[in-house]
Every structure is written in C-alpha cells, then in structure tokens.
Design an enzyme around this catalytic site. Structure first.
Site, PDB file in Angstrom:
ATOM      1  CB  SER A  63      -0.920   0.039   1.212  1.00 59.66           C
ATOM      2  OG  SER A  63      -1.870  -0.980   1.124  1.00 59.66           O
ATOM      3  CE  LYS A  66      -3.863   0.613  -1.319  1.00 65.17           C
ATOM      4  NZ  LYS A  66      -4.540   0.159  -0.089  1.00 65.17           N
ATOM      5  CE1 TYR A 188      -5.680  -1.008  -4.797  1.00 61.51           C
ATOM      6  CE2 TYR A 188      -5.902  -3.388  -4.721  1.00 61.51           C
ATOM      7  CZ  TYR A 188      -5.797  -2.184  -4.073  1.00 61.51           C
ATOM      8  OH  TYR A 188      -5.800  -2.139  -2.709  1.00 61.51           O
ATOM      9  CE1 TYR A 240      -4.609   0.597   4.683  1.00 65.05           C
ATOM     10  CE2 TYR A 240      -3.038  -0.512   6.110  1.00 65.05           C
ATOM     11  CZ  TYR A 240      -3.476  -0.167   4.847  1.00 65.05           C
ATOM     12  OH  TYR A 240      -2.788  -0.598   3.769  1.00 65.05           O
ATOM     13  CB  VAL A 258      -0.229  -5.927   4.255  1.00 64.21           C
ATOM     14  CG1 VAL A 258      -1.492  -5.284   4.771  1.00 64.21           C
ATOM     15  CG2 VAL A 258      -0.267  -6.139   2.763  1.00 64.21           C
TER      16      VAL A 258
END
Lengths: 304, 304, 304, 304
Positions: A63, A66, A188, A240, A258
């Site tokens: 992530s 991102k 993605y 998160y 992760v």
C-alpha cells in the site's frame, strides 16, 4: 546529530524485544517472507544516507505504493480527483464496504483500497498504458531502472483477491469506476506489487520531503502545494484505523503496507523507511511502529 | 514577515466574499449573535500580537474548550485517559451514537462530544470541584481572572440538549461514565459555555505552541511530549468530519467550535484565532476556514 | 384434541432438559426471581382453560405489555400512529440506537423499546392520566381489578435505565417525542412493570385471537382489521432479533418479555402463555421457545 | 365464495387508479416491458382456477424464483442450509453489503440476493448440473416442460450486474461461497431469469399451499414441516424492506420480484399471483400490492 548511531541504538533496542505480531497471510506469496528481517534507511535533506540491518533487501511495498499512484494522478489530473475521492480519514478498517454504501460510492480517501482503485481508474483514463507509465514514473523519481512489479505477488494477490474484486465492482455499481473493473483490478494488483529496498523507498519519497527535489533529468515531480497536500493526506489517512495513533505516538506523515514496510517523512528534514514483516493487530509493522516512535522521541522531530 | 499587513489583506479579501453559511441555531442563545462579526488575532512565539476586526469581542468558544479540558485531564490523570477514550478520527458527525455502539462505549477521540464527556467525567473524579478548578486552570494560563462561564449559554444548551443527554446516558450504559450523568452533563454544558475574545484564545493556547511556555507564576502547563500529543489529536480530530479537509487545505493542528471560533497553531511559530459566526455545512466557521487557508498559503506555514 | 395431556407431556419433556440460559440481570429486581419456575396456560376459543406448573404465579410481563399499550393507542389514535413509528422488523437488537440514527428518529416498529416509547408518548398526549387509563384498560379486558404495576420493578428499572434514558432523549432530539422525556420514561417503566400470571395473560390477550371477544361490559376492544394488524406486527417484530426464528420454528404471532414470559396466539383457535425466567442469547425464554416449538408441531397448529 | 367476480371487481377498481411507480430500469432488458400489463390468477385447493387480464402472458419472475431454488436446496441439503444463511428479516435494502460485514458473511435470509447466492452455491455443490436440475425441478412441479430461462434477461442482468458481482465476491471473501464466484453468478443470473405466466406461477407454488400436493408422477415436493418453514420465511422476508408492511396490509406469506410479479398464498386455501410491472419505492409491484390488500380484505383471508 549523529543519525547513524541513533538509528543503530534504536535498532538494537527494538531487536531485543520479542518480535511480536504476524506476517500478513491472506496473500499466499507474502506469507513466505522471512519474518525476522528488519531494515531501516534514513535520508536527510542534504542527501546523507544512513542504513542498518536489511536496508538493501527488496520487499513488497504494497500500500505504500498508493502514495505514488496518487502523486502521479494528482500530477496528471489535478484537483478534479477530489470529485470522486475524499480526503477524510476513514474511521474504519481499510477494506470496509460499509462506508462506500453510506457515502454513495465515494471512498473516504485515496489511501484506502477503494480510493486507490478510483485513482487507478483515473490513471487508466489519463494514460496510454497505465502499468508502463506508472513504473516509468517511479523509476525516474528513484533514478533506478531496476524498480519493477512482482508478477508472482500480483498473481498471488489476484488469486485470493475476492474482497478487492467486491470493492471494485461495488464502486462500479455506483458509477465511480469508469473503465472495466477487471482492467482496474489488473492494474491495482500490479501497482501494489512493486518491490523496493528501504534505501530505494527513501530515495523515491524525497520529492515529498524536499521542496527543491528534482529528478536527475531536472524535472519537478509535484508543485509545493500539491506535495503539502499529499503529506496532509498521509498524516490523516496513512495507517488505516491506526492513523490517529501514529500521529499521536510518532507525529509524522507516513504510509504503511502489509508487506511490513513503513515510509515516513519530516517535511524539509528527512525521509525514513523501516521494514519488518510482522504486523500488529491494526495491520501495521510492529517493529516499524516501535522504531519510529523511539526515533521521533530521541530526535525531537515530531512535526507537532 | 509583516504579519499585520498580511492578516489585514486577507481579512479584507475574505470580507469581500459573501458571508455564507448559517449561525448555529440549535442552541437558542447562540442564534442571537450578530452574524457579521469577524475577528482575527495572531500571536507569535516572541509574544508579538496582531489583531484585526472584532478580535477583542467575547464569543462562546464552545468545543474549542474541549482541548482545554483534555489538557487539564491529561495533566491530572496522565496516560490512563486512553483506556477510556481513543485518539482516532471519527469519520462521522460529531454527535454520532452509531460509533459508540460499534466500539462498546469507547469514544473515538476526546474532541467529539462523547469523548469530551468522558474527559469531564475524569475531571469530576479527580478534582474537588471540577467547574471551579477548570475555570481556575484557564484563568491561570491566560493570566486573566475575567474568563468565565456563560450561565445563559449553559442553560440554553441544557434546555435543548436532548442529544447530549442521550450520549451521556448511552456512555453510562456501557459503564464509561463513572459519576452521575446529570452531574457530568452539568459540567459539560458549562465547560462549553466559556467565553473569550480571539486575543484571549491565542494567549490561552500558547502553551501548546511554545515549548518554553510558563504561566505568570512560572508553572509549566504540560510536558513537551504531552503537548505534542494534544496537537496531534487536534490535527486528526479537531474539525469533526472536516478534519482531513482542514489538514489538506490549511495544514495546522486546530479546533473549531459552533460559536464560529477556530483556534489553530504552528508548533514553535504561532497561535492564531479567527471568529466569524456563520458555519459551513460541516459545522465549521466559513470565514474562519477561508481565512486560515489563505493565511498558511501566503505565509507558507503549513506544517507539511 | 386432549390439550391438557398434550401440554403436560410437553411440559415434562422440557423439564427433563437442562434449564439453560440466564435470568435477565440488568434489572436488579428481576434478577431475584427463582429461575426454576415454569408455567403454561392455554385458553381456546370456547374459553376452555388448561394450565400446568406455575401458571397461576405472578411475574413481570415486561415487553409483552407493549402489545397492550399499542392496542390502546391504536384504539385511541388510529392510523396516525404509523406516521411516527414503522411496522417493519428491526434486524437489530431491541435497544439499538443505530437504526434510529439511520431512520431519522422513526423507530422501525412499536415493539422495540424506541417504538414503545413513541407509543407511550401518544398515550400521554391522548389521555388525562396515561398510567391510570392504561391500567384500567387492561383490568377491563382481563376482567380482573387486581392487575397492577410493580413499583419496585419500575423503580429498579429506572435506577439502571441509562440506555432507555438515552433512547428517549435521542427520540426527543429528532422531535419524535412530544412530551417531556422524563414523563415518557416514567410511564414507560411503569408500563413494563405490569405483573400477571400465565392464566391472566391468556385471558387478557383473547381479544386478539377471538373476533367475537367482548369485555364483561360488552365492549369490543379493537375492530377486526386492527386486531389482524397487531397480530401481523407481533409475527414480524415480536421476538427482537429472533422474530424470524420464532416464525420458522413455532409459526405463531407472539411477544416475549425479559421476565421470561412468552404470549402467542393462533387466530380463531387459542391463546397460549408460557413462563420460565431463563433467557437464551437473544433474550427470549429458553424453555418458552422449546415448549412452543413442540406445541405447534404436536398440534399441527402453525399458521403457515 | 364467487372468486371470479371478486377478482374482476378488484381488478377494475385497481385499473381505475393511476398506474403509479416505475418499471425496474437497472436491467436493460426488463425496462423494455409494456408497463400497462396487469394480470391475476387465483388457484384454490380444489384446483379451481380464476384468471383475469394478462394472466397468461409470460414475464420475468425474477426474485420469486428464489423461493423455488430455496425449496430445491432444502429438499437436497436439509437443515444444514441454516449454518450458512439465516432466517431473520433483513431490515435493509435487498442488496445491502453492510449487513454481511456486520454478520461476518452470513446473509440474514435466503430471499435477499446474498442469501440466494449462498443457496445457488449449495445447489452447485449438490447437483451434477445445477442449471439443468433446477429447471427440471420446476418443470416437474408445474407439469409444464415449456418453462425456461430467458438467455436475454440473464445476459442483460449480467452485463450490469456489478453489485451482484460485488456481493458474491464479498461472500467468497468470508468463505461462504465454496465454488467459483463466476460459476455461482452464472447460475444465479439464470435462476432469476425464469419466465412464467401468472397461471404457471400459481400452479407451481401450490406445493406450498396444499399439504397433499404431488407432482403428476406422484412425488411429494417437500415434507409438511419444510413447507411450513418456507412459508414462514416468505412471511418475514419476502418483500425486502416492505415485508412488515405486506404482513400488515395483506397478511399472507408471499414473494415479489422486480419484474412486477407477486406470488402469495394462504396455507390450505389458495395460491394467488399478480403481475404489473410498475414498482413502488420499495421495489414491489404497485398494483400488485393494491390488489392483494383489497383481496384479503374482501375475502377476510389474512392469516392473522
């Protein structure tokens, strides 16, 4: 400040604690990683670089990527992004569908899975070949043509990616995905499969810490105002359901993945990457969180 | 930097736009305020003070006061606070009961109503007379014995405070209020009724911006680590459902109140208070938001 | 059909199973009841009455009473009720505040706590003295002037009724309570404190099973269409989050209470009341559920 | 009772009201239907058949089919079904993902989309060829080998079925789909595409109204207890978010479809099918609801 001895001391201190948490197991390929790896790299504004442990070992940045796809989309599309994705923290687990239902398909921010999919959709619409151009974007910033996707990670994630398939089709049902959901998911899963070392990560993210940053070709990646805003989004949404706690304990804009990586930065001071695969209950690297809390405390470098 | 002319220019610029939004009307007494009032006060670390407009007019600081009650509770109780209230942004409207139900009565953070009630409950448990000691705490920091509660505002809010009564009893049903809910609400309504001018607000909050701050008696209000953490909480949770947007556009830790006040600060640089009663759809001062966005842009003083 | 031997056989069968579950403990006074009491009363349309066990012992009928307050309100107010309370099952626990928030303060149905409070509010608005008139209404139907509130139960519930206080004030904040919340709660706690025996319960509820039912004074309680609708509501909403399961396993309109009572009826056939204080995880009498499932199976008298 | 003149009178009465609502438009193929079609068929236990209007015109029965797939699965699998799907009303829209998230992937009941997908998954696991065996099951009950899927409807639904794709993959992510989601969706879209006339519908559903029902080959479709339970589920869950209202106004177990069909039945009395394509705000046939409310009122045949 003697950064090398500071990071070495903290590194040893963290090593002495039990290596708690668990490696992400929902992606089969990620579960194979050696859980005891632990690396740190710090790069300051004067381009001094400090490393320790497995700081030159590749891992799946997941992530963290991102932030890079968001940066490219912000560069290509501009403020129009914010019509289809918010900038508010989610207050929910990173893959919650509930919030999308309440908010009519507008993801709360671009760093949760749903938001990152909308960003992928933007990139597909604004490029000839999103996969190639995204990779090229990173390689140029990092000045490193070896950065690449991991096909085995991308395929592994795809093979069990039911929740992400659900999210992407749910967004499509609200009309907030313009391309074919399968094409968006394909990009993605690749976007999240990028592999880097801690050293490569800090080099790549210096454009968000250093107002004067330019690629070797002399190109500016983002305008200052845009970089500031991406840092603000990382601050509020980068961890998160633990974003508030990261602000509270560490006090830096940052983003976790992760794969066990965490990238954080102090505007106009430094970029720091920590990697250790075991995750805490909120899905962030246990040792990474410990390290960074000690680091900003010792160096008095929380932004607050 | 010529702060006086900067704030005057921005003030004039904002004045020229239509005064949009609506005065908070759910509290009868608040609805009576003249909606065209508009004041700004800036205080820098060297104690220079800059003001414009209605910067010396008292108004109801409302939820801004929650940062002060949190500070006193943190001073008196310490980290034990975080067992009964979180530090995560809420992702919901400021008075949502849904989240409490999901989270078993633990409010997401101390700046939403439910969290501030838990803090009030702590203060009642750790003082002889919470109302008197809280007021005394503020008067000492601000070096101003005239700061006071508004009985008419407190009573007005109580007369229509059904939602807050619901929240407090709901918390009690989870066991997360230890004292009598009526006593907690009595203190809570008073705590929110404090009146200050913009000038008094910036003076009061300097202890969070200035590591060296001491009261006239030479007392330190909070340790540095505690102050940093309260700033981090303000950054993530200070503007209800618009916290991310405030970070994104303004880039400072801060807190708003439904009286139309906003307090923001740049650690180690300045404290700034803006007041204008008309609120936007998210419940934050419209002119206040405009002013602060222009201010950090012009002075390049976002923390990011 | 030999009802006496049928209920005796089932009674013995259920007695042989372990008496599972737990007595409702959140109301101190209710927790004092002897958990091994177990009574059943069946009354058929020809007024034959069959009883076994503790069928003539008083117990707190609790929420079963909500059907009676609904019946009186429907009689006094008519269809206007449905503008402020729905007729849909809740899909949530009986005291959830979430749904009220989503549905803007309109309770899903009149048999969950929030809905019953709106009904209490209607009764206060449409009577001189709701408490007296409600009691009188029941006494007339049951032809028994001994039916009464239990002040100790009402007070006990009030002393720990934080969740109900929250619910009522939350409704008020939406404008769906017209009277003073304290007055509504006072009546609500009394309404739930009515005590009856199984025998009295079946006698009281015959007006919903028998189209020809009249009070000793010859008065019709409700029109047929109204009675049908109250039965429909019981069918869909009478057992909180276990309403579907009760339909599935028992197949009768009915209503349970946390005192361990269950009232069920077969239109044009019979009324049956079962009482045993230990509740299952969903808050319904364990032995009551077992008994009724066996009863409709043996007598082939599910309505489906 | 002169059923033919009763249904004719009600039919004329409903026809005189404006034909309100809107044809389901989210499935392109369904949107093409003539909205003024209106048919009714009633079949009593003695096999007398009464029809009016377009009662012999085929239409897409859509979700009504879910009762048939549930019946086949219950026959093949038995009570094991209830380990993976509930029997409680949903209290939410028919395609809500929120509830699945709260309930860990266990759909509330088999008549909402998610629940019907779990049933499809069971059928795939317990048959050689679910599509063929399901069709054969219906043809045998209806004694009509012409009943068939509509490939154009199935494909049309698939082409825009993002929400259903999301639901199915979301279920898979919880492990509550055992087969490939694409295979489950393929069957699901076909299952919903069955076309029947009102006459065929009533004939098909007599096995749930008549305890003595047997196929022409003399086969019993379900045991009495199983049929009773399916009726109970229809009563509580057959009309999405309007199930309570249907019980309240009509008082029969039944099931609606977005094609504008409604099937309802009175155990041991009759089966009735109404079809009119325009839907009310809750997704149920407007004229169908009107007709059935008048019908049970005139014939005093609510089950309550």
């Amino acid at each position: 400040m003697d950064y090398q001895s500071i990071i070495e001391n903290i590194y040893q201190e963290v090593l002495q604690n039990e290596n708690q948490g668990a490696v992400a197991s929902y992606i089969p390929e990620l579960a194979k990683v050696n859980p005891d790896q632990f690396g740190v790299c710090l790069q300051t504004l004067d381009n001094a670089e400090y490393g320790i442990g497995d700081w030159q070992t590749k891992f799946s940045i997941q992530s963290i990527s991102k932030v890079l796809s968001l940066s490219l989309a912000y560069k290509l599309v501009g403020g129009e992004l914010w019509e289809r994705v918010g900038v508010e923290p989610s207050g929910n687990a990173f893959n919650s569908l509930v919030q999308l239902e309440t908010d009519n398909g507008i993801p709360r921010n671009p760093l949760i899975n749903a938001g990152a999919m909308v960003i992928c959709d933007f990139l597909i619409s604004h490029t000839q070949d999103a996969k190639a151009e995204f990779l090229n974007f990173i390689r140029k910033i990092c000045a490193n043509s070896q950065i690449d996707y991991s096909e085995s990670i991308a395929n592994s994630e795809k093979s069990v990616g039911y929740l992400n398939i659900a999210l992407c089709n749910f967004l499509k049902s609200f009309g907030n995905i313009k391309n074919d959901p399968e094409e968006v998911l394909e990009f993605y899963f690749h976007m999240c499969s990028i592999e880097m070392t801690c050293q490569e990560l800090t080099r790549t993210f210096m454009f968000l810490a250093n107002d004067e940053f330019r690629t070797p070709e002399g190109e500016k990646v983002l305008g200052i105002k845009q970089a500031i805003r991406i840092n603000a989004i990382m601050q509020n949404c980068g961890f998160y359901d633990e974003s508030g706690d990261f602000s509270f304990r560490v006090g830096l804009p940052g983003k976790s993945g992760v794969g066990g990586g965490i990238l954080a930065l102090h505007p106009n001071k430094y970029c720091i990457a920590v990697w250790s695969p075991k995750l805490n209950a909120k899905g962030n690297s246990s040792r990474g969180m410990q390290f960074l809390e000690l680091f900003t405390n010792r160096t008095s470098s929380s932004i607050f």
